[in-house]
Design a protein around this motif. Sequence first.
Motif, PDB file in Angstrom:
ATOM      1  N   MET A 180       0.855  -1.160   0.000  1.00 54.21           N
ATOM      2  CA  MET A 180       0.000   0.000   0.000  1.00 54.21           C
ATOM      3  C   MET A 180       0.906   1.230   0.000  1.00 54.21           C
ATOM      4  O   MET A 180       1.766   1.368   0.851  1.00 54.21           O
ATOM      5  CB  MET A 180      -0.897  -0.024   1.250  1.00 54.21           C
ATOM      6  CG  MET A 180      -1.783   1.171   1.348  1.00 54.21           C
ATOM      7  SD  MET A 180      -2.856   1.242   2.801  1.00 54.21           S
ATOM      8  CE  MET A 180      -3.499  -0.390   2.930  1.00 54.21           C
ATOM      9  N   SER A 181       0.693   2.078  -0.949  1.00 63.89           N
ATOM     10  CA  SER A 181       1.490   3.298  -1.014  1.00 63.89           C
ATOM     11  C   SER A 181       0.632   4.477  -0.573  1.00 63.89           C
ATOM     12  O   SER A 181      -0.496   4.636  -1.016  1.00 63.89           O
ATOM     13  CB  SER A 181       2.026   3.517  -2.425  1.00 63.89           C
ATOM     14  OG  SER A 181       0.960   3.686  -3.325  1.00 63.89           O
ATOM     15  N   VAL A 182       1.187   5.266   0.335  1.00 69.11           N
ATOM     16  CA  VAL A 182       0.471   6.416   0.874  1.00 69.11           C
ATOM     17  C   VAL A 182       1.370   7.638   0.777  1.00 69.11           C
ATOM     18  O   VAL A 182       2.554   7.573   1.090  1.00 69.11           O
ATOM     19  CB  VAL A 182       0.071   6.179   2.346  1.00 69.11           C
ATOM     20  CG1 VAL A 182      -0.654   7.387   2.906  1.00 69.11           C
ATOM     21  CG2 VAL A 182      -0.785   4.937   2.489  1.00 69.11           C
TER      22      VAL A 182
ATOM     23  N   LYS B 292       1.327  16.341   9.587  1.00 67.95           N
ATOM     24  CA  LYS B 292       0.600  15.593   8.563  1.00 67.95           C
ATOM     25  C   LYS B 292      -0.882  15.941   8.650  1.00 67.95           C
ATOM     26  O   LYS B 292      -1.498  15.825   9.695  1.00 67.95           O
ATOM     27  CB  LYS B 292       0.797  14.090   8.747  1.00 67.95           C
ATOM     28  CG  LYS B 292       2.223  13.638   8.488  1.00 67.95           C
ATOM     29  CD  LYS B 292       2.375  12.145   8.677  1.00 67.95           C
ATOM     30  CE  LYS B 292       3.830  11.756   8.447  1.00 67.95           C
ATOM     31  NZ  LYS B 292       4.042  10.334   8.690  1.00 67.95           N
ATOM     32  N   GLN B 293      -1.439  16.385   7.535  1.00 62.46           N
ATOM     33  CA  GLN B 293      -2.833  16.789   7.495  1.00 62.46           C
ATOM     34  C   GLN B 293      -3.699  15.833   6.678  1.00 62.46           C
ATOM     35  O   GLN B 293      -4.869  15.652   6.973  1.00 62.46           O
ATOM     36  CB  GLN B 293      -2.953  18.196   6.898  1.00 62.46           C
ATOM     37  CG  GLN B 293      -2.251  19.266   7.707  1.00 62.46           C
ATOM     38  CD  GLN B 293      -2.910  19.499   9.063  1.00 62.46           C
ATOM     39  OE1 GLN B 293      -4.124  19.525   9.165  1.00 62.46           O
ATOM     40  NE2 GLN B 293      -2.096  19.643  10.093  1.00 62.46           N
ATOM     41  N   TYR B 294      -3.119  15.267   5.625  1.00 63.24           N
ATOM     42  CA  TYR B 294      -3.879  14.405   4.722  1.00 63.24           C
ATOM     43  C   TYR B 294      -3.042  13.203   4.338  1.00 63.24           C
ATOM     44  O   TYR B 294      -1.823  13.271   4.294  1.00 63.24           O
ATOM     45  CB  TYR B 294      -4.273  15.148   3.437  1.00 63.24           C
ATOM     46  CG  TYR B 294      -5.130  16.363   3.675  1.00 63.24           C
ATOM     47  CD1 TYR B 294      -6.504  16.229   3.835  1.00 63.24           C
ATOM     48  CD2 TYR B 294      -4.566  17.633   3.728  1.00 63.24           C
ATOM     49  CE1 TYR B 294      -7.291  17.346   4.051  1.00 63.24           C
ATOM     50  CE2 TYR B 294      -5.350  18.755   3.951  1.00 63.24           C
ATOM     51  CZ  TYR B 294      -6.709  18.600   4.111  1.00 63.24           C
ATOM     52  OH  TYR B 294      -7.490  19.709   4.331  1.00 63.24           O
ATOM     53  N   ALA B 295      -3.727  12.105   4.035  1.00 65.24           N
ATOM     54  CA  ALA B 295      -3.088  10.923   3.479  1.00 65.24           C
ATOM     55  C   ALA B 295      -3.740  10.652   2.130  1.00 65.24           C
ATOM     56  O   ALA B 295      -4.966  10.623   2.018  1.00 65.24           O
ATOM     57  CB  ALA B 295      -3.264   9.719   4.397  1.00 65.24           C
ATOM     58  N   VAL B 296      -2.924  10.491   1.104  1.00 67.75           N
ATOM     59  CA  VAL B 296      -3.415  10.240  -0.241  1.00 67.75           C
ATOM     60  C   VAL B 296      -2.954   8.850  -0.643  1.00 67.75           C
ATOM     61  O   VAL B 296      -1.785   8.496  -0.478  1.00 67.75           O
ATOM     62  CB  VAL B 296      -2.872  11.299  -1.234  1.00 67.75           C
ATOM     63  CG1 VAL B 296      -3.392  11.021  -2.638  1.00 67.75           C
ATOM     64  CG2 VAL B 296      -3.249  12.695  -0.788  1.00 67.75           C
ATOM     65  N   MET B 297      -3.896   8.059  -1.160  1.00 64.85           N
ATOM     66  CA  MET B 297      -3.554   6.683  -1.554  1.00 64.85           C
ATOM     67  C   MET B 297      -4.330   6.310  -2.804  1.00 64.85           C
ATOM     68  O   MET B 297      -5.350   6.928  -3.113  1.00 64.85           O
ATOM     69  CB  MET B 297      -3.868   5.699  -0.423  1.00 64.85           C
ATOM     70  CG  MET B 297      -5.334   5.575  -0.097  1.00 64.85           C
ATOM     71  SD  MET B 297      -5.740   4.349   1.157  1.00 64.85           S
ATOM     72  CE  MET B 297      -4.776   4.875   2.525  1.00 64.85           C
ATOM     73  N   PRO B 298      -3.884   5.266  -3.491  1.00 63.68           N
ATOM     74  CA  PRO B 298      -4.633   4.795  -4.670  1.00 63.68           C
ATOM     75  C   PRO B 298      -6.039   4.338  -4.270  1.00 63.68           C
ATOM     76  O   PRO B 298      -6.253   3.804  -3.184  1.00 63.68           O
ATOM     77  CB  PRO B 298      -3.788   3.620  -5.180  1.00 63.68           C
ATOM     78  CG  PRO B 298      -2.416   3.871  -4.641  1.00 63.68           C
ATOM     79  CD  PRO B 298      -2.616   4.547  -3.320  1.00 63.68           C
ATOM     80  N   VAL B 299      -6.976   4.535  -5.176  1.00 63.08           N
ATOM     81  CA  VAL B 299      -8.369   4.176  -4.925  1.00 63.08           C
ATOM     82  C   VAL B 299      -8.498   2.694  -4.589  1.00 63.08           C
ATOM     83  O   VAL B 299      -9.258   2.315  -3.688  1.00 63.08           O
ATOM     84  CB  VAL B 299      -9.258   4.559  -6.133  1.00 63.08           C
ATOM     85  CG1 VAL B 299     -10.657   3.991  -5.980  1.00 63.08           C
ATOM     86  CG2 VAL B 299      -9.297   6.062  -6.306  1.00 63.08           C
ATOM     87  N   ALA B 300      -7.770   1.831  -5.260  1.00 60.72           N
ATOM     88  CA  ALA B 300      -7.845   0.383  -5.003  1.00 60.72           C
ATOM     89  C   ALA B 300      -7.466   0.079  -3.554  1.00 60.72           C
ATOM     90  O   ALA B 300      -8.116  -0.746  -2.889  1.00 60.72           O
ATOM     91  CB  ALA B 300      -6.962  -0.382  -5.973  1.00 60.72           C
ATOM     92  N   ASP B 301      -6.425   0.735  -3.035  1.00 64.35           N
ATOM     93  CA  ASP B 301      -6.016   0.533  -1.638  1.00 64.35           C
ATOM     94  C   ASP B 301      -7.089   1.052  -0.684  1.00 64.35           C
ATOM     95  O   ASP B 301      -7.402   0.426   0.329  1.00 64.35           O
ATOM     96  CB  ASP B 301      -4.691   1.241  -1.357  1.00 64.35           C
ATOM     97  CG  ASP B 301      -3.500   0.581  -2.051  1.00 64.35           C
ATOM     98  OD1 ASP B 301      -3.647  -0.576  -2.500  1.00 64.35           O
ATOM     99  OD2 ASP B 301      -2.442   1.228  -2.137  1.00 64.35           O
TER     100      ASP B 301
END
Length: 119
Positions: free
Chosen positions: A1-3, A12-21
């Motif tokens: 999982m890549s974040v 840290k305010q937001y975490a962005v990750m691929p939709v599939a994850d």
Amino acid sequence: MSVQFIEQNGQKQYAVMPVADYEKLLEKAEMLGDITAYDQALTSEDELVPAEIVNRLLNGENKIKVWREHRGLTQAGLAESCKMAQASIAQMESGKRTGTIAALKKIAETLDVDLDDLV
């Protein structure tokens, strides 16, 4: 999982990750909720009522009859336990008679249900 984390003012305010994850995380969270609910149901002291009984009650069948049959009693057996006439039970089950509060309390006690479950 890549974040990827987005920071603002060094925090840290937001975490962005691929939709599939993200979708996998949602699925696992939902499954955990289901497992937790199942475990709570198993450890509950409340009686678990089979779906067949619930469906019969929801379909409008006579509540005394449904619970009596669920408990494995005949009309005569229920009447004897409640010190009532079998004909009285039959009339209540057919809707020809509503029964007094005292009679319904006896029936509820014998069937091990709340009075509210019968009215």
